[in-house]
Scaffold this active site. Structure first.
Site, short mmCIF file in Angstrom:
data_model
loop_
_atom_site.label_atom_id
_atom_site.label_comp_id
_atom_site.label_asym_id
_atom_site.label_seq_id
_atom_site.Cartn_x
_atom_site.Cartn_y
_atom_site.Cartn_z
N GLY A 47 0.88 -1.14 0.13
CA GLY A 47 0.11 -0.05 0.09
C GLY A 47 0.81 1.09 0.11
O GLY A 47 1.94 1.17 0.36
N CYS A 89 6.51 -0.79 7.15
CA CYS A 89 5.94 0.53 6.60
C CYS A 89 7.11 0.96 5.49
O CYS A 89 8.13 1.38 5.81
CB CYS A 89 5.41 1.78 7.44
SG CYS A 89 4.85 3.40 6.51
N HIS A 131 -4.09 0.79 7.93
CA HIS A 131 -2.78 1.44 7.84
C HIS A 131 -2.73 2.56 6.99
O HIS A 131 -2.22 3.73 7.40
CB HIS A 131 -1.70 0.30 7.37
CG HIS A 131 -0.24 0.80 7.18
ND1 HIS A 131 0.58 0.22 8.24
CD2 HIS A 131 0.37 1.64 6.60
CE1 HIS A 131 1.82 0.92 7.75
NE2 HIS A 131 1.74 1.83 6.90
N GLU A 132 -3.11 2.35 5.67
CA GLU A 132 -3.23 3.46 4.73
C GLU A 132 -4.06 4.75 5.19
O GLU A 132 -3.58 5.91 4.76
CB GLU A 132 -3.36 2.98 3.28
CG GLU A 132 -2.30 1.95 2.93
CD GLU A 132 -1.02 2.41 2.75
OE1 GLU A 132 -0.49 3.55 2.52
OE2 GLU A 132 -0.19 1.53 3.13
N HIS A 135 -2.47 7.00 7.20
CA HIS A 135 -1.36 7.91 6.65
C HIS A 135 -2.03 9.16 6.28
O HIS A 135 -1.33 10.27 6.49
CB HIS A 135 -0.75 7.12 5.37
CG HIS A 135 0.27 6.56 5.67
ND1 HIS A 135 1.54 7.09 6.38
CD2 HIS A 135 0.78 5.31 5.50
CE1 HIS A 135 2.45 5.81 6.43
NE2 HIS A 135 1.92 4.69 5.88
CO CO Z 1 3.00 2.95 5.63
#
Ligand code: CO
Length: 159
Positions: A47, A89, A131-132, A135
């Protein structure tokens, strides 16, 4: 298409909140193409959010079994209980660890043409979306690390 350079910690840019995408134009398409190219070259990546390549736009791409889904202006409408997921990441070198994420999410988003989509994702892809999504809010998985679960402790108990 071009390979974009990845912003890495401790760069404070990663802490900024991304802004809503308003223009669904050729430039947006180019950014998404470049992000796909960049993610493809990053062998262990699944991702990538725009903020990681220097654009404060609320969008990310996810490798969904070889097919890239482009999530623009994503909203998480519903989510299940959290489970532990082991994460890394592309913007954080040398650290990995367990984070709690919903194992099921319902997401509403726009594609590169501005069309709306809504769909439920389960399992691994749900963790990647979580997770994305973090961000674009300026949050990194290292903010959420939890202790490695002990043996004989189920995921549910470890919550
Ligand atoms: Co990341």
């Amino acid at each position: 298409m071009a390979i974009l350079s990845l912003i890495k910690t401790p760069d404070e840019f990663l802490r900024k909140k991304s802004k809503k995408v308003e223009e669904f134009d050729a430039r947006l398409g180019l950014l998404l193409d470049d992000m796909s190219e960049t993610l493809k070259k990053a062998h262990d990546g699944i991702g990538l959010a725009a903020v990681q390549v220097g654009f404060l736009k609320r969008l990310f791409i996810v490798d969904y079994g070889g097919e890239y889904i482009e999530f623009i202006n994503p909203e998480i409408l519903e989510h299940s209980e959290n489970k532990l997921n082991y994460e890394a990441c592309l913007s954080v070198t040398g650290r990995e660890g367990y984070v709690k994420r919903p194992r099921k999410v319902t997401v509403k988003w726009q594609d590169r043409f501005g069309e709306f989509h809504e769909r439920q994702f389960k399992g691994y892809i749900s963790y990647v979306i979580g997770h994305e999504f973090d961000h674009i809010e300026g949050v990194l998985f290292i903010d959420k690390l939890v202790e490695k679960p002990k043996k004989n402790v189920t995921e549910a108990e470890a919550e």
